[in-house]
Design a protein around this motif. Structure first.
Motif, PDB file in Angstrom:
ATOM      1  N   VAL A 166      63.886   5.674  48.499  1.00  0.00           N
ATOM      2  CA  VAL A 166      62.879   4.975  49.288  1.00  0.00           C
ATOM      3  C   VAL A 166      61.983   4.143  48.375  1.00  0.00           C
ATOM      4  O   VAL A 166      61.664   2.986  48.663  1.00  0.00           O
ATOM      5  CB  VAL A 166      62.035   5.971  50.103  1.00  0.00           C
ATOM      6  N   LEU A 167      61.602   4.711  47.258  1.00  0.00           N
ATOM      7  CA  LEU A 167      60.767   4.014  46.290  1.00  0.00           C
ATOM      8  C   LEU A 167      61.607   3.594  45.090  1.00  0.00           C
ATOM      9  O   LEU A 167      62.488   4.337  44.642  1.00  0.00           O
ATOM     10  CB  LEU A 167      59.625   4.925  45.813  1.00  0.00           C
ATOM     11  N   GLN A 168      61.317   2.422  44.586  1.00  0.00           N
ATOM     12  CA  GLN A 168      61.974   1.980  43.350  1.00  0.00           C
ATOM     13  C   GLN A 168      61.575   2.899  42.220  1.00  0.00           C
ATOM     14  O   GLN A 168      60.417   3.269  42.079  1.00  0.00           O
ATOM     15  CB  GLN A 168      61.566   0.534  43.038  1.00  0.00           C
ATOM     16  N   ASP A 169      62.558   3.291  41.415  1.00  0.00           N
ATOM     17  CA  ASP A 169      62.269   4.239  40.343  1.00  0.00           C
ATOM     18  C   ASP A 169      61.392   3.595  39.277  1.00  0.00           C
ATOM     19  O   ASP A 169      61.443   2.390  39.039  1.00  0.00           O
ATOM     20  CB  ASP A 169      63.568   4.751  39.718  1.00  0.00           C
ATOM     21  N   GLY A 170      60.582   4.422  38.649  1.00  0.00           N
ATOM     22  CA  GLY A 170      59.633   3.977  37.649  1.00  0.00           C
ATOM     23  C   GLY A 170      58.375   4.807  37.782  1.00  0.00           C
ATOM     24  O   GLY A 170      58.300   5.732  38.603  1.00  0.00           O
ATOM     25  N   THR A 171      57.366   4.493  36.981  1.00  0.00           N
ATOM     26  CA  THR A 171      56.110   5.251  37.032  1.00  0.00           C
ATOM     27  C   THR A 171      54.952   4.280  37.143  1.00  0.00           C
ATOM     28  O   THR A 171      54.497   3.709  36.145  1.00  0.00           O
ATOM     29  CB  THR A 171      55.945   6.138  35.771  1.00  0.00           C
ATOM     30  N   GLY A 172      54.486   4.072  38.361  1.00  0.00           N
ATOM     31  CA  GLY A 172      53.355   3.189  38.602  1.00  0.00           C
ATOM     32  C   GLY A 172      52.089   3.993  38.827  1.00  0.00           C
ATOM     33  O   GLY A 172      51.659   4.192  39.982  1.00  0.00           O
ATOM     34  N   ILE A 173      51.481   4.478  37.755  1.00  0.00           N
ATOM     35  CA  ILE A 173      50.292   5.328  37.863  1.00  0.00           C
ATOM     36  C   ILE A 173      49.164   4.596  38.580  1.00  0.00           C
ATOM     37  O   ILE A 173      48.472   5.157  39.432  1.00  0.00           O
ATOM     38  CB  ILE A 173      49.834   5.789  36.463  1.00  0.00           C
ATOM     39  N   GLY A 174      48.995   3.299  38.256  1.00  0.00           N
ATOM     40  CA  GLY A 174      47.957   2.509  38.901  1.00  0.00           C
ATOM     41  C   GLY A 174      48.187   2.381  40.400  1.00  0.00           C
ATOM     42  O   GLY A 174      47.245   2.426  41.205  1.00  0.00           O
ATOM     43  N   MET A 175      49.454   2.236  40.808  1.00  0.00           N
ATOM     44  CA  MET A 175      49.793   2.132  42.224  1.00  0.00           C
ATOM     45  C   MET A 175      49.454   3.419  42.961  1.00  0.00           C
ATOM     46  O   MET A 175      48.867   3.407  44.053  1.00  0.00           O
ATOM     47  CB  MET A 175      51.280   1.806  42.383  1.00  0.00           C
ATOM     48  N   GLY A 176      49.831   4.540  42.357  1.00  0.00           N
ATOM     49  CA  GLY A 176      49.554   5.835  42.991  1.00  0.00           C
ATOM     50  C   GLY A 176      48.067   6.092  43.117  1.00  0.00           C
ATOM     51  O   GLY A 176      47.584   6.546  44.166  1.00  0.00           O
TER      52      GLY A 176
END
Length: 333
Positions: A166-176
């Protein structure tokens, strides 16, 4: 809950008088018992009466009356206690969880994601008076459930967290973090908290984590950050197996701890590092203690005095004794 209590229990010591009163009664009764010497009992045949044998009943009535008075002086009463608990300072909390592929690493058992779900569920169940929401993020972020007091909904949201496409893989800490802030910015709660957890380095998303933390600080939102992962290497998924599962290999654990510390510092929160299951559990327990909801407990006590019936009983028994002593038993006194 109703209980019987005594306001003046020290009056029960007066019961120690009763044995002496009984002993005194039998001693005086022998001394005061009249005797009559006659030459013959022929004239009294057929005139035997049981009244002399019932005379001690007068003393028994007096003892019971005295006992009732002693209990009355001790002030028996029923106490009805009821409690009402009001939350006077509720907290709104958003749990923001990293759901990138690295959360399937096996340095926590059975993996990071499942360990987090179990501990987060225990945390939610312990926050009886608070509203809680859940946000998940990888390269992007979305809200699984808005802030709510319905714990069943929150627990279902946590239980359904999983790695998928569902979500593109990666780590978007700012997005979360920004998504979690958006869930709390209009909250009227006295205290607003985000628990932000990641196991990697910010490498995706169009919102910088520091900028998101500054926005959180402007809204008075405190952020507790958790870096999850052991020191050194861990078994990470790196490809799909033919059966649809994952292939794992040892890879280095990389967590941007300086960034997580900075986010916590800017918002008045605290950074934690969870290297195993027990460490993660201890972190949530500590956050639970740090963010205490102020609860006001009102206790209502209703007293119902019970001494009056005992006083009436004692008076009635004494009246009966006086009447009997001056009527039926008059000839035997």
């Amino acid at each position: 809950m109703t209980n019987i209590t005594f306001l003046n229990p020290e009056f029960f010591w007066l019961f120690l008088i009763l044995p002496f009163a009984i002993a005194w009664y039998f001693f005086k009764r022998k001394e005061e018992k009249p005797t009559l010497k006659i030459s013959s009992l022929k004239g009294f045949k057929g005139s035997h009466s049981i009244l002399p044998k019932l005379k001690p009943l007068l003393f028994v009535l007096r003892l019971v009356a005295l006992s009732a008075l002693i209990v009355a002086m001790a002030r028996p009463r029923t106490v009805d206690v009821s409690n009402k608990t009001n939350s006077t300072n509720g907290i709104d909390i958003v749990i923001a969880s990293d759901v990138s592929g690295s959360m399937l690493a096996k340095d926590l058992k059975p993996n990071r994601m499942e360990a987090l779900k179990r501990v987060a569920a225990d945390f939610v169940e312990a926050r009886v008076n608070d509203r809680i929401g859940v946000v998940v993020y990888a390269a992007e972020a979305y809200t699984k459930t808005p802030v709510t007091s319905d714990k069943a909904v929150v627990l279902e949201a946590i239980n359904s967290i999983k790695y998928d496409n569902v979500l593109q893989d990666g780590t978007g800490i700012g997005m979360g973090l920004a998504t979690a802030v958006n869930r709390l910015k209009d909250s009227k709660a006295k205290s607003k908290v985000i628990i932000l957890m990641t196991d990697g380095v910010n490498n995706a998303g169009f919102i910088e984590p520091v900028m998101a933390s500054e926005i959180a600080a402007e809204y008075g939102i405190k952020v507790y950050t958790i870096g999850i992962g052991t020191n050194g290497n861990a078994m990470f998924p790196y490809a799909y197996a033919p059966n649809g599962g994952f292939l794992f290999k040892m890879m280095p654990v990389e967590i941007d701890q300086e960034l997580m510390k900075e986010i916590a510092k800017k918002t008045g929160g605290k950074y934690f590092r969870a290297q195993d299951n027990s460490g993660l559990e201890n972190i949530y327990n500590e956050i639970n203690k740090l963010e205490k909801t102020k609860v006001e407990e009102l206790k209502y006590v209703n007293y119902d005095e019970k001494f009056r019936p005992l006083v009436w009983l004692a008076g009635l028994l004494l009246l009966i004794e006086i009447i009997l002593r001056n009527t039926i038993f008059r000839s035997f006194i």
